[in-house]
Design an enzyme around this catalytic site. Structure first.
Site, mmCIF file in Angstrom:
data_model
loop_
_atom_site.group_PDB
_atom_site.id
_atom_site.type_symbol
_atom_site.label_atom_id
_atom_site.label_comp_id
_atom_site.label_asym_id
_atom_site.label_seq_id
_atom_site.Cartn_x
_atom_site.Cartn_y
_atom_site.Cartn_z
ATOM 1 N N GLY A 11 14.679 0.022 -20.817
ATOM 2 C CA GLY A 11 13.994 0.096 -19.727
ATOM 3 C C GLY A 11 14.340 1.256 -18.449
ATOM 4 O O GLY A 11 14.798 1.642 -18.514
ATOM 5 N N GLN A 12 14.014 0.355 -17.129
ATOM 6 C CA GLN A 12 14.409 1.788 -16.396
ATOM 7 C C GLN A 12 14.936 1.800 -15.975
ATOM 8 O O GLN A 12 16.884 3.186 -15.658
ATOM 9 C CB GLN A 12 13.961 0.941 -14.912
ATOM 10 C CG GLN A 12 12.131 0.727 -15.368
ATOM 11 C CD GLN A 12 11.928 0.756 -13.488
ATOM 12 O OE1 GLN A 12 10.843 0.998 -12.712
ATOM 13 N NE2 GLN A 12 11.677 -0.748 -12.952
ATOM 14 N N TYR A 63 13.967 -11.103 -19.175
ATOM 15 C CA TYR A 63 12.009 -10.767 -19.140
ATOM 16 C C TYR A 63 11.642 -10.416 -17.691
ATOM 17 O O TYR A 63 11.882 -11.222 -16.928
ATOM 18 C CB TYR A 63 11.978 -12.376 -19.531
ATOM 19 C CG TYR A 63 10.293 -12.987 -19.876
ATOM 20 C CD1 TYR A 63 9.573 -12.922 -20.869
ATOM 21 C CD2 TYR A 63 9.851 -12.818 -18.809
ATOM 22 C CE1 TYR A 63 9.045 -13.281 -21.558
ATOM 23 C CE2 TYR A 63 8.347 -12.752 -19.037
ATOM 24 C CZ TYR A 63 7.281 -12.918 -20.393
ATOM 25 O OH TYR A 63 6.411 -12.775 -20.411
ATOM 26 N N TYR A 127 10.062 -16.926 -13.325
ATOM 27 C CA TYR A 127 10.605 -16.011 -13.471
ATOM 28 C C TYR A 127 12.254 -15.878 -12.432
ATOM 29 O O TYR A 127 13.905 -15.589 -13.107
ATOM 30 C CB TYR A 127 9.860 -14.995 -12.705
ATOM 31 C CG TYR A 127 10.980 -13.473 -12.685
ATOM 32 C CD1 TYR A 127 12.068 -13.024 -14.196
ATOM 33 C CD2 TYR A 127 11.288 -12.573 -11.882
ATOM 34 C CE1 TYR A 127 12.878 -11.692 -14.046
ATOM 35 C CE2 TYR A 127 12.560 -12.044 -11.481
ATOM 36 C CZ TYR A 127 13.240 -11.169 -12.481
ATOM 37 O OH TYR A 127 14.040 -10.084 -12.376
ATOM 38 N N LYS A 131 16.074 -16.755 -14.101
ATOM 39 C CA LYS A 131 16.890 -15.563 -13.641
ATOM 40 C C LYS A 131 18.709 -16.289 -12.903
ATOM 41 O O LYS A 131 19.720 -15.673 -13.614
ATOM 42 C CB LYS A 131 16.665 -14.583 -12.807
ATOM 43 C CG LYS A 131 15.974 -13.577 -13.416
ATOM 44 C CD LYS A 131 16.626 -12.641 -14.739
ATOM 45 C CE LYS A 131 17.130 -11.804 -13.973
ATOM 46 N NZ LYS A 131 18.016 -10.923 -15.335
#
Length: 289
Positions: A11-12, A63, A127, A131
């Protein structure tokens, strides 16, 4: 040499940690992603953790499909919450240190001032809910963890707002961008450096920290900066979020107060525009990735 497990390595943020890894010869990095360390399967987390036996875990995996999560609640919860509970337990039981990355979406966006670590979370999306559940599980199962909340992450790697804007500004004559959601972007390379600075520090102070780049802007203003630095000619119009409805609700104001991480670790955030220029230079040098 400390063995560091990095999840979500493609990922980033994980990709930016890879870029910096060679500068930390005292760390033995094991980079994993969904193929070799899936977070939606608890037993595989346990098996892989016990095989690797890390001394430190940096959890970059999440996610992050914010709108899709509204329909995909079970998978979002498995990755953002249940997996963190498992990882935190494993770290606590083995004595490994855990750095977990979270988000400004744990807040509802109604504050008139920047959110501190002490402010009460109130997520408005699946989301954000998952989290926040991950944060709570992390601190419950491994109280000695460090959680870093960040916001508006972008990088020369992967998909993000900056790269999308550059592409659309090339393809279109006009663009409409939301002008009433306020925050501060985060260049993933800066966040990667922050995490490694903490790990290289002689002290370990558990708890929640906030980190993003310095500055307070809207997505519209961010797009104008991208246009200016990228020397694009596209006409950009500011619109209210109500004119661009999405399945998940975004915080209208999610600026993060970074004074705690500065006080504890001496980490001062880089100005967002300085980092944006650096990222766009790197992107151009890499041929757009």
């Amino acid at each position: 040499m400390k063995k560091i497990l990095v999840t979500g390595a493609n990922g980033q943020l994980g990709s930016e940690i890879k870029e910096l890894a060679s500068h930390y010869p005292n760390f033995d990095f094991i980079f994993t992603d969904i193929d070799d360390f899936p977070l939606d399967k608890a037993q595989e987390i346990i098996t892989n953790f016990n095989r690797i036996q890390p001394e430190i875990v940096i959890n970059c995996a999440a996610y992050t499909a914010v709108d899709k999560a509204e329909q995909d609640q079970e998978v979002a919860d498995a990755i953002n919450h249940q997996a963190i509970a498992t990882l935190a337990t494993l770290c606590h039981d083995s004595g490994a240190k855990l750095v977990h990355v979270s988000t400004d979406y744990v807040f509802d966006g109604t504050s008139p001032v920047a959110y501190s670590e002490e402010d009460q979370p109130n997520p408005q999306s699946v989301y954000g809910v998952t989290k926040l559940a991950g944060e709570k599980a992390c601190l419950k199962n491994c109280p000695e963890s460090i959680i870093i909340r960040t916001a508006w992450v972008y990088s020369e790697f992967g998909n993000n707002f900056v790269k999308t804007m550059l592409r659309l500004m090339t393809e279109r004559d006009t663009l409409s961008v939301v002008n009433d959601q306020i925050g501060s972007p985060t260049y993933a390379a800066d966040l990667a450096q922050v995490i490694l600075t903490i790990l290289d520090s002689p002290k370990w102070e558990p708890g929640i920290y906030h980190y993003s780049n310095a500055g307070s802007i809207s997505w519209y203003e961010f797009a104008l900066d991208i246009k200016e630095i990228g020397n694009k000619s596209c006409d950009i119009k500011g619109i209210p979020a109500s004119a661009y409805p999405t399945p998940a609700e975004r915080p209208a104001y999610s600026l993060l107060d970074k004074s705690k991480i500065a006080a504890v670790y001496g980490i001062e955030p880089v100005d967002y525009k300085t980092s944006l220029k650096r990222m766009m230079y790197q992107l151009q040098a890499a041929g757009g990735r």
